[in-house]
Design a protein around this motif. Structure first.
Motif, short mmCIF file in Angstrom:
data_model
loop_
_atom_site.label_atom_id
_atom_site.label_comp_id
_atom_site.label_asym_id
_atom_site.label_seq_id
_atom_site.Cartn_x
_atom_site.Cartn_y
_atom_site.Cartn_z
N LEU A 100 0.75 -1.03 0.27
CA LEU A 100 -0.07 0.04 -0.17
C LEU A 100 0.87 1.22 0.17
O LEU A 100 0.41 2.46 -0.48
CB LEU A 100 -0.77 -0.13 1.15
CG LEU A 100 -2.07 -0.79 1.23
CD1 LEU A 100 -3.08 -0.86 2.22
CD2 LEU A 100 -2.88 -0.80 0.01
N ALA A 101 1.96 1.34 0.70
CA ALA A 101 2.97 2.41 0.62
C ALA A 101 3.29 2.67 -0.74
O ALA A 101 3.31 3.76 -1.09
CB ALA A 101 4.08 2.18 1.56
N GLU A 102 3.69 1.71 -1.35
CA GLU A 102 4.06 1.77 -3.00
C GLU A 102 2.74 2.31 -3.92
O GLU A 102 2.96 2.91 -4.64
CB GLU A 102 4.68 0.53 -3.51
CG GLU A 102 5.17 0.72 -4.93
CD GLU A 102 5.91 -0.51 -5.54
OE1 GLU A 102 6.01 -0.48 -6.76
OE2 GLU A 102 6.04 -1.47 -4.59
N LEU A 103 1.74 1.57 -3.53
CA LEU A 103 0.62 1.87 -4.35
C LEU A 103 0.08 3.82 -4.02
O LEU A 103 0.09 4.49 -5.05
CB LEU A 103 -0.76 1.44 -3.55
CG LEU A 103 -2.00 1.81 -4.43
CD1 LEU A 103 -2.07 1.05 -5.78
CD2 LEU A 103 -2.98 1.14 -3.52
N TYR A 104 0.46 4.31 -3.01
CA TYR A 104 0.39 5.71 -2.66
C TYR A 104 1.40 6.56 -3.15
O TYR A 104 1.39 7.56 -3.59
CB TYR A 104 0.00 6.05 -1.06
CG TYR A 104 -1.36 5.69 -0.72
CD1 TYR A 104 -2.44 6.56 -0.96
CD2 TYR A 104 -1.92 4.43 -0.54
CE1 TYR A 104 -3.67 6.63 -0.51
CE2 TYR A 104 -3.36 4.20 -0.30
CZ TYR A 104 -4.13 5.30 -0.31
OH TYR A 104 -5.55 5.08 -0.03
N GLN A 105 2.47 5.71 -3.31
CA GLN A 105 3.59 6.64 -3.98
C GLN A 105 3.48 6.64 -5.52
O GLN A 105 3.93 7.61 -6.04
CB GLN A 105 5.14 5.92 -3.56
CG GLN A 105 5.49 6.12 -2.07
CD GLN A 105 6.58 5.29 -1.96
OE1 GLN A 105 7.21 4.46 -2.89
NE2 GLN A 105 7.35 5.21 -0.69
N HIS A 162 0.94 -7.92 -5.26
CA HIS A 162 2.27 -7.26 -5.77
C HIS A 162 2.12 -6.43 -6.62
O HIS A 162 1.22 -6.32 -7.60
CB HIS A 162 3.31 -8.49 -6.46
CG HIS A 162 3.45 -9.59 -5.58
ND1 HIS A 162 4.23 -9.61 -4.52
CD2 HIS A 162 2.89 -10.94 -5.75
CE1 HIS A 162 4.07 -10.76 -3.78
NE2 HIS A 162 3.25 -11.64 -4.67
N LEU A 163 2.94 -5.05 -6.49
CA LEU A 163 2.89 -4.03 -7.60
C LEU A 163 3.95 -4.16 -8.47
O LEU A 163 4.48 -4.16 -9.23
CB LEU A 163 2.81 -2.60 -6.72
CG LEU A 163 1.35 -2.48 -6.13
CD1 LEU A 163 1.47 -1.27 -5.08
CD2 LEU A 163 0.34 -2.55 -6.75
#
Length: 163
Positions: A100-105, A162-163
């Motif tokens: 989720l941190a990567e999603l928001y980045q 996974h992103l």
């Protein structure tokens, strides 16, 4: 004789009866607190931090309820406050969900929020839109933008693994 509160069909005072305002806020909080808690819980690693974010959001909304009610979209303003409170609590949490941190980045906040609400939490588009104070078409557009930016989000069997 009491003063005439009506002039050409409109109230002459913009103030809302405090009892009605309190009931309106209570209904708003009762309806949204569980969904706000789900969202905050998905974004933060501990229940204490998610509860703190939700309670700070609702306290702020309660304090400014009259002002919020005179604005164009109270739900959107409160949603923005919730996102801010979650981000503040997230700064205090060492172990955030890295996906989720990567999603928001990688995505604009509206797209990331739409993905979390609809894909991770399973809310229908209309319910996510109501919660965020936007039209359903805005959530649909945000989800489409997210799928374009992150094609792996199209895999409905493994959302957000996974992103």
């Amino acid at each position: 004789m009491p003063p005439n509160r009506f002039r050409t069909g409109r109230l002459t005072s913009s103030a809302v009866d405090p009892v009605i305002a309190d009931l309106g806020f209570a209904a708003f909080a009762e309806r949204n607190r569980p969904r706000y808690t789900l969202y905050a819980g998905a974004r933060l690693s501990t229940g204490a931090h998610s509860s703190a974010a939700v309670e700070a959001t609702l306290a702020s909304a309660r304090e400014g309820w009259q002002r919020l009610m005179s604005g164009p979209c109270p739900a959107a303003e409160v949603w923005g406050q919730l996102r801010l409170q979650v981000e503040r609590q997230g700064e205090r949490v060492a172990a955030q969900n890295p996906v989720l941190a990567e999603l928001y980045q990688r995505l604009p906040h509206a797209s990331a929020d739409s993905v979390v609400l609809c894909r991770l939490l399973g809310l229908p588009v209309a319910e996510a839109a109501e919660l965020m104070g936007v039209e359903p078409s805005a959530v649909e557009a945000a989800l489409t933008a997210a799928r374009r930016a992150l094609p792996q989000l199209g895999d409905t069997e493994a959302p957000l693994r996974h992103l």
